[in-house]
Design a protein around this motif. Sequence first.
Motif, short mmCIF file in Angstrom:
data_model
loop_
_atom_site.label_atom_id
_atom_site.label_comp_id
_atom_site.label_asym_id
_atom_site.label_seq_id
_atom_site.Cartn_x
_atom_site.Cartn_y
_atom_site.Cartn_z
N ALA A 61 0.84 -1.20 0.00
CA ALA A 61 0.00 0.00 0.00
C ALA A 61 0.87 1.24 0.00
CB ALA A 61 -0.90 -0.01 1.22
N LEU A 62 0.45 2.27 -0.71
CA LEU A 62 1.20 3.53 -0.74
C LEU A 62 1.15 4.23 0.60
CD1 LEU A 62 0.15 4.86 -4.27
CD2 LEU A 62 2.25 3.64 -3.62
N SER A 63 0.05 4.03 1.34
CA SER A 63 -0.09 4.63 2.66
C SER A 63 -1.15 3.86 3.43
CB SER A 63 -0.48 6.11 2.57
OG SER A 63 -1.74 6.25 1.93
N GLY A 64 -1.19 4.06 4.74
CA GLY A 64 -2.23 3.45 5.56
C GLY A 64 -2.01 1.96 5.78
N TRP A 65 -3.04 1.31 6.32
CA TRP A 65 -2.97 -0.12 6.61
C TRP A 65 -2.92 -0.91 5.32
CZ3 TRP A 65 -6.96 -4.28 7.14
CH2 TRP A 65 -6.48 -5.38 7.85
N GLY A 66 -1.93 -1.78 5.18
CA GLY A 66 -1.71 -2.46 3.92
C GLY A 66 -2.15 -3.90 3.88
N ASN A 67 -2.81 -4.38 4.91
CA ASN A 67 -3.17 -5.80 4.96
C ASN A 67 -4.63 -6.02 4.60
OD1 ASN A 67 -0.82 -5.27 7.03
ND2 ASN A 67 -0.69 -7.42 6.50
#
Length: 311
Positions: A61-67
């Motif tokens: 993810a470019l930003s934030g929660w990536g899961n």
Amino acid sequence: MRFQYQELERDGQTLDVLTDGASGLRIAVSRRGAELVSLARREANGEWIGFLHRDSEVCPALSGWGNHATVMGYYIHRLKNGRTSYRGQEIRGGTHSFLRHKEFAPPRFAGDDSASLTYRITPEQLARDEYPLRVALTLRYAIADDALTVSFQFVNEEPELTAHVSFGLHPGFTAASLESADVLMPEGDYIRHLAPGDLLSGDTETFHHAGGPMPFKKSDLPGSFLLELKNVAEAKFAFVDNSSGRRVNLGFSEAPYITIWSSGEPFICVEPCWGLPDHHNQRPFEQKLGIQPIKPGTTLTRSCTISPILP
């Protein structure tokens, strides 16, 4: 054939895709962490609609929660300063433990009246500073009765020692916006375990909920709501996106705790948990609140159900 199993390569990850042609339910699991990265339904026009945050996306993810739906175990949430003592041996690790970083072997596929993908971790795959005892994990994703069942099975191979584990699933359900999303909670008595700084303070808040939308401000969700199901007759929760009409029914009857969390992005995590994070005043691993004991030579099996519904 009702069930189809496919192995796909995407953006450097191997995905196992299981499709139920009869019910129009499809899952995709990454072998990196055995993480559910897609939970989708097929609409009448043939389009697949995903229900997870970043559904089907496996690039960072470019930003934030990536899961999407992190598998947590052999401990969950936080260890204070990334380490703890277990039977005099040090365990080191980051948020939600080490399973999320493990590359799992190809799953065992089974398909008949129901279908499943089964992943396994053996004690030989664990470093001693990850988890020092001989405890194996079997993780199973099964599609049956128009729902997904996720099962954890821990086998204590120690001949004399009781083993201790905590574990859970960390699914984030997507919405058009955080404002349009909600979590429906069943009637019952709950205990909130306060965790400022992601570690338990020891303070709790007990409350009765009459059933319906969660009694929490969405602006407070980044602080996490760790809830003990003290007296809840039917632990049936639901995530709803009021904008699209999509819903996910959640059966958590075997879970002693749930966590409700969001970073403020358009999703909410509703997590069945068998354990809690460390206290600020850290306890030995085997004395952690909510830790699950497994006697020598025995097996601990727990599960939850997830059923996505289109409007």
